[in-house]
Design a protein around this motif. Structure first.
Motif, PDB file in Angstrom:
ATOM      1  N   GLU A  49      93.559  84.850  90.297  1.00 45.64           N
ATOM      2  CA  GLU A  49      95.009  84.896  90.089  1.00 45.64           C
ATOM      3  C   GLU A  49      95.390  85.954  89.061  1.00 45.64           C
ATOM      4  O   GLU A  49      96.411  86.645  89.215  1.00 45.64           O
ATOM      5  CB  GLU A  49      95.533  83.525  89.662  1.00 45.64           C
ATOM      6  CG  GLU A  49      95.643  82.529  90.797  1.00 45.64           C
ATOM      7  CD  GLU A  49      96.612  82.964  91.886  1.00 45.64           C
ATOM      8  OE1 GLU A  49      97.816  83.109  91.583  1.00 45.64           O
ATOM      9  OE2 GLU A  49      96.168  83.167  93.029  1.00 45.64           O
ATOM     10  N   PHE A  50      94.589  86.093  88.026  1.00 43.56           N
ATOM     11  CA  PHE A  50      94.885  87.123  87.026  1.00 43.56           C
ATOM     12  C   PHE A  50      94.752  88.520  87.627  1.00 43.56           C
ATOM     13  O   PHE A  50      95.654  89.360  87.500  1.00 43.56           O
ATOM     14  CB  PHE A  50      93.951  86.985  85.816  1.00 43.56           C
ATOM     15  CG  PHE A  50      94.107  88.108  84.816  1.00 43.56           C
ATOM     16  CD1 PHE A  50      95.200  88.138  83.968  1.00 43.56           C
ATOM     17  CD2 PHE A  50      93.181  89.139  84.762  1.00 43.56           C
ATOM     18  CE1 PHE A  50      95.372  89.188  83.068  1.00 43.56           C
ATOM     19  CE2 PHE A  50      93.344  90.186  83.871  1.00 43.56           C
ATOM     20  CZ  PHE A  50      94.442  90.209  83.012  1.00 43.56           C
ATOM     21  N   LEU A  51      93.629  88.780  88.277  1.00 44.58           N
ATOM     22  CA  LEU A  51      93.408  90.098  88.866  1.00 44.58           C
ATOM     23  C   LEU A  51      94.431  90.405  89.958  1.00 44.58           C
ATOM     24  O   LEU A  51      94.963  91.517  90.039  1.00 44.58           O
ATOM     25  CB  LEU A  51      91.997  90.195  89.435  1.00 44.58           C
ATOM     26  CG  LEU A  51      90.852  90.235  88.420  1.00 44.58           C
ATOM     27  CD1 LEU A  51      89.507  90.201  89.139  1.00 44.58           C
ATOM     28  CD2 LEU A  51      90.953  91.468  87.540  1.00 44.58           C
ATOM     29  N   GLY A  52      94.703  89.412  90.800  1.00 46.38           N
ATOM     30  CA  GLY A  52      95.667  89.620  91.874  1.00 46.38           C
ATOM     31  C   GLY A  52      97.063  89.890  91.337  1.00 46.38           C
ATOM     32  O   GLY A  52      97.779  90.770  91.824  1.00 46.38           O
ATOM     33  N   SER A  53      97.468  89.144  90.301  1.00 43.62           N
ATOM     34  CA  SER A  53      98.788  89.340  89.704  1.00 43.62           C
ATOM     35  C   SER A  53      98.875  90.700  89.023  1.00 43.62           C
ATOM     36  O   SER A  53      99.891  91.401  89.113  1.00 43.62           O
ATOM     37  CB  SER A  53      99.086  88.217  88.697  1.00 43.62           C
ATOM     38  OG  SER A  53      99.102  86.960  89.335  1.00 43.62           O
ATOM     39  N   LEU A  54      97.804  91.078  88.326  1.00 43.77           N
ATOM     40  CA  LEU A  54      97.757  92.390  87.671  1.00 43.77           C
ATOM     41  C   LEU A  54      97.889  93.506  88.712  1.00 43.77           C
ATOM     42  O   LEU A  54      98.699  94.434  88.548  1.00 43.77           O
ATOM     43  CB  LEU A  54      96.451  92.525  86.895  1.00 43.77           C
ATOM     44  CG  LEU A  54      96.242  93.802  86.059  1.00 43.77           C
ATOM     45  CD1 LEU A  54      95.288  93.519  84.903  1.00 43.77           C
ATOM     46  CD2 LEU A  54      95.686  94.958  86.901  1.00 43.77           C
ATOM     47  N   LEU A  55      97.103  93.422  89.771  1.00 48.21           N
ATOM     48  CA  LEU A  55      97.139  94.471  90.789  1.00 48.21           C
ATOM     49  C   LEU A  55      98.464  94.483  91.533  1.00 48.21           C
ATOM     50  O   LEU A  55      98.965  95.560  91.910  1.00 48.21           O
ATOM     51  CB  LEU A  55      95.975  94.291  91.765  1.00 48.21           C
ATOM     52  CG  LEU A  55      94.597  94.597  91.171  1.00 48.21           C
ATOM     53  CD1 LEU A  55      93.491  94.164  92.133  1.00 48.21           C
ATOM     54  CD2 LEU A  55      94.471  96.085  90.845  1.00 48.21           C
ATOM     55  N   LEU A  56      99.056  93.312  91.741  1.00 51.44           N
ATOM     56  CA  LEU A  56     100.362  93.259  92.398  1.00 51.44           C
ATOM     57  C   LEU A  56     101.414  93.972  91.564  1.00 51.44           C
ATOM     58  O   LEU A  56     102.197  94.781  92.086  1.00 51.44           O
ATOM     59  CB  LEU A  56     100.773  91.806  92.644  1.00 51.44           C
ATOM     60  CG  LEU A  56     102.184  91.599  93.213  1.00 51.44           C
ATOM     61  CD1 LEU A  56     102.317  92.266  94.582  1.00 51.44           C
ATOM     62  CD2 LEU A  56     102.508  90.110  93.305  1.00 51.44           C
ATOM     63  N   ALA A  57     101.446  93.685  90.265  1.00 50.47           N
ATOM     64  CA  ALA A  57     102.430  94.336  89.396  1.00 50.47           C
ATOM     65  C   ALA A  57     102.168  95.838  89.312  1.00 50.47           C
ATOM     66  O   ALA A  57     103.104  96.650  89.356  1.00 50.47           O
ATOM     67  CB  ALA A  57     102.400  93.708  88.007  1.00 50.47           C
ATOM     68  N   ALA A  58     100.896  96.215  89.198  1.00 59.62           N
ATOM     69  CA  ALA A  58     100.565  97.632  89.155  1.00 59.62           C
ATOM     70  C   ALA A  58     100.979  98.333  90.443  1.00 59.62           C
ATOM     71  O   ALA A  58     101.471  99.472  90.432  1.00 59.62           O
ATOM     72  CB  ALA A  58      99.067  97.808  88.911  1.00 59.62           C
ATOM     73  N   LEU A  59     100.807  97.646  91.554  1.00 58.47           N
ATOM     74  CA  LEU A  59     101.184  98.170  92.863  1.00 58.47           C
ATOM     75  C   LEU A  59     102.693  98.372  92.972  1.00 58.47           C
ATOM     76  O   LEU A  59     103.175  99.442  93.357  1.00 58.47           O
ATOM     77  CB  LEU A  59     100.689  97.205  93.940  1.00 58.47           C
ATOM     78  CG  LEU A  59     101.185  97.363  95.360  1.00 58.47           C
ATOM     79  CD1 LEU A  59     100.623  98.636  95.960  1.00 58.47           C
ATOM     80  CD2 LEU A  59     100.775  96.158  96.191  1.00 58.47           C
TER      81      LEU A  59
END
Length: 223
Positions: free
Chosen positions: A12-22
């Motif tokens: 969830e942390f990595l996915g949320s980070l990558l989503l925001a970065a995206l």
């Protein structure tokens, strides 16, 4: 489904980070590549978000459910798909992940790591748009889940979010964590901190509305 909490938290942390970065990174890129054409900027931002979200769900879905979104986690917990223990851990991790992703996106484009957004979005039209956008997103996800078509969620969610960028005046944040994260980047995808509470309230309202609606439309869950 029983999930390892530690693995789910990392996902969830990595996915949320990558989503925001995206979301933020593609917004910054669009702003720089097409500086005089707002419509083209939105098209570029929406397209990158839609296909990127599709990929992120495929990567992290088997580990955590690929929520990256507190209202999605709330509805899942309310329907019995996610334990409340997981929910209470997921939400702060999603928010921290999205804020971290905003910092990453800023750095990727040689901007200040943190720049507070100045784009005000606190209007009635934006608020109603967020209710509609979030309600639609939750209906897409849980209608597939409750009718035994969860494997189609990645494509459906990516397509819906890309479309919702265009048919809502708010450009479909539909996620309290990404709303908070986008306040930390003064860019095309940013939102002024003063507008964040109204967006989050609208998203929570949609989560409350969708629960009885799902029970009415899909009273029996398919395996």
């Amino acid at each position: 489904m029983t999930r390892s909490l530690s693995r789910a938290v990392v996902a969830e942390f990595l996915g949320s980070l990558l989503l925001a970065a995206l979301v933020i990174g593609s917004g910054i890129a669009a702003q720089r590549l097409s500086p005089t054409d707002t419509g083209l900027q939105l098209l570029e931002n929406a397209g990158a978000t839609g296909v990127g979200l599709y990929a992120l769900i495929l990567v992290f879905g088997p580990v955590s459910g690929a929520h990256f979104n507190p209202v999605l986690s709330f509805v899942d917990a309310a329907l019995g798909g996610l334990s409340w223990r997981h929910f209470l851990v997921y939400v702060p991790v999603q928010v921290v992940g999205c804020v971290s992703g905003a910092v990453v996106a800023n750095v990727l484009f040689d901007a200040a790591p943190v720049s507070i957004a100045t784009t005000s979005r606190a209007t009635w039209a934006h608020g109603i748009s967020e209710v509609v956008a979030t309600l639609g997103l939750l209906l897409v996800i849980f209608s597939l889940s409750r009718t035994g078509r969860a494997e189609k969620a990645a494509a459906a969610v990516g397509a819906y979010i890309a479309a919702a960028y265009w048919f809502t005046s708010s450009t479909s944040f539909a996620n309290p964590a990404i709303t908070v994260g986008r306040a930390f980047s003064d860019s095309f995808a940013g939102i002024a901190p003063s507008s964040v509470p109204s967006f989050v309230l609208a998203q929570v309202v949609a989560a409350v509305i969708v629960l009885p609606l799902l029970s009415f439309l899909y009273p029996h869950r398919s395996n």
